[in-house]
Design a protein around this motif. Structure first.
Motif, short mmCIF file in Angstrom:
data_model
loop_
_atom_site.label_atom_id
_atom_site.label_comp_id
_atom_site.label_asym_id
_atom_site.label_seq_id
_atom_site.Cartn_x
_atom_site.Cartn_y
_atom_site.Cartn_z
N ASN A 43 108.65 92.74 18.25
CA ASN A 43 109.76 91.81 18.49
C ASN A 43 109.51 90.43 17.88
O ASN A 43 110.44 89.78 17.39
N ALA A 44 108.25 90.00 17.88
CA ALA A 44 107.92 88.73 17.22
C ALA A 44 108.20 88.84 15.72
O ALA A 44 108.71 87.89 15.09
N ALA A 45 107.91 90.01 15.15
CA ALA A 45 108.17 90.23 13.71
C ALA A 45 109.67 90.16 13.43
O ALA A 45 110.11 89.56 12.43
N VAL A 46 110.47 90.74 14.33
CA VAL A 46 111.93 90.71 14.12
C VAL A 46 112.43 89.26 14.11
O VAL A 46 113.25 88.88 13.27
N HIS A 47 111.91 88.44 15.01
CA HIS A 47 112.34 87.04 15.02
C HIS A 47 111.92 86.29 13.75
O HIS A 47 112.68 85.46 13.24
N LEU A 48 110.73 86.62 13.23
CA LEU A 48 110.32 85.99 11.97
C LEU A 48 111.28 86.37 10.84
O LEU A 48 111.65 85.53 10.01
#
Ligand SMILES: NC(=O)c1ccc[n+]([C@@H]2O[C@H](COP(=O)([O-])OP(=O)(O)OC[C@H]3O[C@@H](n4cnc5c(N)ncnc54)[C@H](O)[C@@H]3O)[C@@H](O)[C@H]2O)c1
Length: 328
Positions: A217-222
């Motif tokens: 999910n952190a990757a999706v926000h990036l």
């Protein structure tokens, strides 16, 4: 932000992650609450999210919700590979027609779209080497991965044909809180917690790159913040383990003997190994995993299932009832 499939495993974690780390977003969820969706997964954030119970194939509803959003993050899908082997029809409908319906609304209203996909679209790798990259040819094995591959193709074509502002990500297998009890890791954990014996497909040699849902999910926000429109980003922890190894760690963490499990026949088309080259998202967007130690991640996940029987016990009972229905 409109999150489709926000009552599913990754979507519910994404909603909580977004509210905590990106408070500038007002979050709305669109979810059909299939057997895989669970309203109670959103209980901790219920007051902070507008929930719409509906289908991504419902063009009128989708049009209205997309028109009222700036960003659409698309998790909704039929996602359980085994179920796609028994009955592929809902997979074609939700994953292909549903994505098409969203894309058409996004095109009409000129919104930012992020499509969540899987590395299973690339087929599988030998046990002894190789990695998928963003340019690996698609070669899906199951009805599930074939419909996800189709939806990826639609997104790419809508970018090129209509200039839709979309990005895509293809992630490795996720684990963490709120994952359905019929998926590999929660099934093992909850079977043991209930005093039963876990089951392992075949010899358990299949290798997966287990990635914590919060790292995904952190990757999706990036990607939402810094990703280039039209681009695909592979996501994966780099931590490859055989199913037998993961089960061994779960048994050990739960204080069980190493042989306290049963073998069951392997499923058809069971991909041997997945492994993602994540150089692009790491170098271009600076993505780093926080959960580097699978053993620690599994221990935290086991603690979560131990402390949240209220969440999984009704789901387990409903799942067993669903299996009884299927056998009838
Ligand atoms: N779980 C993984 O390991 C993994 C890995 C990579 C990618 N993905 C992708 O991430 C996304 C989410 O996966 P997940 O594991 O959270 O799945 P999930 O099955 O737990 O959740 C899917 C959600 O979508 C909803 N849904 C299904 N059909 C719908 C429809 N027609 N209209 C509206 N809602 C609908 C379900 O009710 C459910 O809440 C999927 O697109 C999947 O392909 C999953």
């Amino acid at each position: 932000m409109l999150v489709t499939g926000g009552a599913g495993f990754i979507g519910a974690n994404f909603v909580a992650h977004t509210l905590e780390n990106h408070p500038r977003y007002e979050v709305e969820v669109l979810d059909a609450l299939t057997y895989a969706g669970n309203r109670s997964s959103l209980a901790p954030v219920a007051g902070a999210v507008a929930f719409h119970h509906g289908d991504i194939c419902d063009a009128e509803l989708v049009d209205r919700l997309v028109a009222g959003s700036d960003v659409i993050v698309h998790f909704a899908a039929e996602s359980h590979v085994d179920n796609s082997l028994h009955d592929p029809a809902p997979f074609v409908r939700s994953n292909v027609l549903g994505t098409f319906t969203l894309l058409e609304a996004v095109r009409r209203h000129g919104k930012r779209f992020h499509h969540i996909s899987t590395d299973e679209v690339y087929g599988h790798l030998p046990l002894d080497g190789g990695k998928f990259t963003e340019t690996t040819a698609y070669d899906p094995s199951s009805p599930y991965s074939a419909t996800k591959a189709s939806s990826d193709m639609l997104v790419r074509a809508w970018v090129r044909s209509y200039g839709v502002a979309a990005t895509l990500s293809n992630c490795a297998n996720n684990y963490g809180p709120y994952q359905h009890v019929e998926k590999f890791i929660p099934r093992q954990i909850t079977n043991i917690l209930e005093g039963g014996r876990p089951k392992l497909y075949g010899a358990g040699l299949n290798v997966r790159e287990w990635t914590h849902v919060d790292d995904h999910n952190a990757a999706v926000h990036l990607i939402l913040d810094k990703g280039r429109i039209g681009e695909t980003y592979l996501i994966g922890s780099g931590d490859e383990r055989s199913n037998a190894e993961v089960l061994g760690t779960v048994l050990e963490l739960l204080g069980q003997p190493a042989d306290a499990f049963d073998h069951v026949p392997d499923r058809p088309g069971h991909d041997l190994r997945y492994s993602n080259d994540t150089t692009k998202i790491r170098t271009e967007l600076g993505w780093r995993t926080r959960y580097d130690d699978l053993r620690a991640g599994l221990a935290a996940t086991i603690d979560w299932y131990r402390e949240n029987e209220w969440w999984w016990q009704p789901l387990k009972a409903a799942t067993e009832e669903r299996y009884r229905e299927l056998r009838r």
